[in-house]
Design a protein around this motif. Structure first.
Motif, short mmCIF file in Angstrom:
data_model
loop_
_atom_site.label_atom_id
_atom_site.label_comp_id
_atom_site.label_asym_id
_atom_site.label_seq_id
_atom_site.Cartn_x
_atom_site.Cartn_y
_atom_site.Cartn_z
N ILE A 48 0.84 -1.20 0.00
CA ILE A 48 0.00 0.00 0.00
C ILE A 48 0.87 1.25 0.00
O ILE A 48 0.65 2.19 -0.76
CB ILE A 48 -0.95 0.01 1.22
N GLY A 49 1.90 1.25 0.87
CA GLY A 49 2.81 2.39 0.95
C GLY A 49 3.53 2.65 -0.36
O GLY A 49 3.65 3.80 -0.81
N PHE A 50 4.00 1.57 -1.01
CA PHE A 50 4.70 1.70 -2.29
C PHE A 50 3.77 2.27 -3.37
O PHE A 50 4.17 3.15 -4.14
CB PHE A 50 5.22 0.34 -2.75
N ILE A 51 2.54 1.77 -3.42
CA ILE A 51 1.59 2.22 -4.44
C ILE A 51 1.25 3.69 -4.25
O ILE A 51 1.22 4.47 -5.21
CB ILE A 51 0.31 1.35 -4.40
N VAL A 52 1.00 4.09 -3.00
CA VAL A 52 0.71 5.50 -2.71
C VAL A 52 1.89 6.38 -3.09
O VAL A 52 1.73 7.42 -3.75
CB VAL A 52 0.35 5.70 -1.22
N PHE A 53 3.09 5.96 -2.71
CA PHE A 53 4.28 6.77 -2.93
C PHE A 53 4.56 6.98 -4.42
O PHE A 53 4.79 8.11 -4.87
CB PHE A 53 5.49 6.13 -2.26
N LEU B 144 -4.10 -19.28 -1.35
CA LEU B 144 -3.84 -18.70 -2.67
C LEU B 144 -5.10 -18.13 -3.32
O LEU B 144 -5.02 -17.18 -4.12
CB LEU B 144 -3.22 -19.76 -3.59
N ARG B 145 -6.27 -18.64 -2.95
CA ARG B 145 -7.51 -18.13 -3.55
C ARG B 145 -7.76 -16.66 -3.19
O ARG B 145 -8.47 -15.95 -3.90
CB ARG B 145 -8.69 -18.98 -3.07
N GLN B 146 -7.18 -16.21 -2.08
CA GLN B 146 -7.37 -14.82 -1.66
C GLN B 146 -6.64 -13.83 -2.56
O GLN B 146 -6.88 -12.62 -2.47
CB GLN B 146 -6.89 -14.63 -0.22
N SER B 147 -5.74 -14.32 -3.42
CA SER B 147 -4.94 -13.43 -4.26
C SER B 147 -5.81 -12.58 -5.18
O SER B 147 -5.49 -11.43 -5.46
CB SER B 147 -3.94 -14.25 -5.09
N LEU B 148 -6.92 -13.15 -5.67
CA LEU B 148 -7.81 -12.39 -6.55
C LEU B 148 -8.45 -11.21 -5.81
O LEU B 148 -8.56 -10.11 -6.37
CB LEU B 148 -8.90 -13.31 -7.11
N ILE B 149 -8.82 -11.43 -4.56
CA ILE B 149 -9.41 -10.36 -3.74
C ILE B 149 -8.40 -9.24 -3.55
O ILE B 149 -8.73 -8.06 -3.72
CB ILE B 149 -9.87 -10.91 -2.36
N TYR B 150 -7.15 -9.60 -3.23
CA TYR B 150 -6.10 -8.59 -3.03
C TYR B 150 -5.86 -7.81 -4.32
O TYR B 150 -5.66 -6.59 -4.29
CB TYR B 150 -4.81 -9.26 -2.56
N ALA B 151 -5.87 -8.50 -5.46
CA ALA B 151 -5.63 -7.84 -6.75
C ALA B 151 -6.71 -6.79 -7.03
O ALA B 151 -6.39 -5.66 -7.44
CB ALA B 151 -5.60 -8.88 -7.87
N VAL B 152 -7.96 -7.15 -6.80
CA VAL B 152 -9.07 -6.22 -7.03
C VAL B 152 -8.97 -5.01 -6.11
O VAL B 152 -9.14 -3.85 -6.54
CB VAL B 152 -10.43 -6.93 -6.82
N VAL B 153 -8.65 -5.25 -4.84
CA VAL B 153 -8.54 -4.16 -3.85
C VAL B 153 -7.41 -3.20 -4.22
O VAL B 153 -7.58 -1.98 -4.19
CB VAL B 153 -8.33 -4.73 -2.43
N TRP C 125 -5.69 1.97 -6.26
CA TRP C 125 -4.78 2.79 -7.06
C TRP C 125 -5.58 3.76 -7.95
O TRP C 125 -5.22 4.93 -8.08
CB TRP C 125 -3.91 1.89 -7.94
N ARG C 126 -6.67 3.28 -8.52
CA ARG C 126 -7.51 4.14 -9.35
C ARG C 126 -8.15 5.25 -8.51
O ARG C 126 -8.27 6.39 -8.96
CB ARG C 126 -8.62 3.31 -10.02
N LEU C 127 -8.54 4.92 -7.29
CA LEU C 127 -9.17 5.89 -6.40
C LEU C 127 -8.22 7.03 -6.05
O LEU C 127 -8.63 8.19 -5.95
CB LEU C 127 -9.63 5.19 -5.11
N LEU C 128 -6.93 6.72 -5.91
CA LEU C 128 -5.93 7.72 -5.52
C LEU C 128 -5.85 8.88 -6.51
O LEU C 128 -5.57 10.02 -6.11
CB LEU C 128 -4.55 7.07 -5.41
N THR C 129 -6.08 8.60 -7.78
CA THR C 129 -5.87 9.62 -8.81
C THR C 129 -7.16 10.38 -9.19
O THR C 129 -7.14 11.19 -10.12
CB THR C 129 -5.28 8.97 -10.08
N LEU C 130 -8.25 10.12 -8.49
CA LEU C 130 -9.52 10.79 -8.83
C LEU C 130 -9.48 12.27 -8.50
O LEU C 130 -9.95 13.10 -9.28
CB LEU C 130 -10.68 10.11 -8.09
N GLU C 131 -8.94 12.62 -7.32
CA GLU C 131 -8.90 14.01 -6.87
C GLU C 131 -7.54 14.32 -6.25
O GLU C 131 -6.91 13.45 -5.64
CB GLU C 131 -9.99 14.27 -5.83
N LYS C 132 -7.10 15.57 -6.37
CA LYS C 132 -5.82 15.99 -5.81
C LYS C 132 -5.77 15.80 -4.30
O LYS C 132 -4.76 15.35 -3.75
CB LYS C 132 -5.55 17.46 -6.16
N TRP C 133 -6.86 16.13 -3.61
CA TRP C 133 -6.86 16.03 -2.15
C TRP C 133 -6.73 14.59 -1.67
O TRP C 133 -6.19 14.33 -0.58
CB TRP C 133 -8.12 16.67 -1.55
#
Length: 207
Positions: free
Chosen positions: A49-54, A92-101, A106-114
């Motif tokens: 999460i930290g890497f993706i945000v950064f 391993l089945r949980q990997s799909l859930i993590y991928a979607v989240v 990541w898409r949510l982060l770029t919606l608004e500057k704030w």
């Protein structure tokens, strides 16, 4: 000025090179041991999460690519580690859930500057929480054999190098504080891993 430029290039490229192989020692340790004892899943998820945000923050504000180019590489290596941990934990089945989240987040982060600014202000706390989760896992298991000291040593170096590159390029205080905190916490995890590995070796010799 030329000396500063040279040091900056060395710091940037050495960090990129180290990050290309940073997680490999941990990946190989897990594959060899086929066990995740002492390795924290929560720590890895928080780190991701930290890497993706950064990296999203750096790209959003058009920072020089050499100052964050290693993060996509680290994210890819963390994804491999995540799959290995889930595999050896039988989840391993949980990997799909993590991928979607993660993709949705990541898409949510770029919606608004704030949103990206708020996420970046929390990024240091998220990354710090990932280190504390790993420390807690080590303290609980008292076993550092499945945790790669080399990976944590390399992570400590990259954060130290980024303190320098941030200082002489963007001067972003938020980013600088993050790297200082991460250097100290990575070093703490490294010393803890070495302590438990040394103690485990001593116990084997006594046996």
């Amino acid at each position: 000025m030329q000396q500063v430029d040279t040091l900056l290039h060395i710091a940037n490229f050495s960090t990129l090179f180290v990050c290309m192989v940073l997680k490999f020692p941990q990946i190989f340790v897990l594959m060899r041991a086929k066990s995740t004892t002492g390795v924290s899943l929560n720590s890895l998820l928080l780190e991701l999460i930290g890497f993706i945000v950064f990296v999203t923050y750096q790209m959003y504000y058009d920072y020089p690519p050499p100052t964050y180019l290693e993060y996509p590489i680290l994210i890819a290596q963390d994804v491999i580690l995540l799959f290995l941990i889930l595999h050896y934990n039988g989840s391993l089945r949980q990997s799909l859930i993590y991928a979607v989240v993660f993709v949705g987040g990541w898409r949510l982060l770029t919606l608004e500057k704030w949103i990206i600014d708020l996420a970046m202000s929390l990024c240091t706390f998220i990354s710090a929480a990932s280190k504390f989760a790993q420390l807690q896992c080590l303290w609980r298991s008292k076993d550092g054999r499945q945790v790669s000291a080399l990976s944590w040593a390399l992570a400590t170096y990259t954060c130290m190098a980024r303190i320098y590159t941030t200082t002489v390029t963007t001067g972003d205080v938020q980013v600088l504080v993050r790297f200082i905190a991460m250097t100290l916490l990575n070093l703490w995890v490294l010393l803890t891993v070495l302590h438990y590995q040394r103690r485990g070796s001593s116990s084997k010799k006594k046996d």
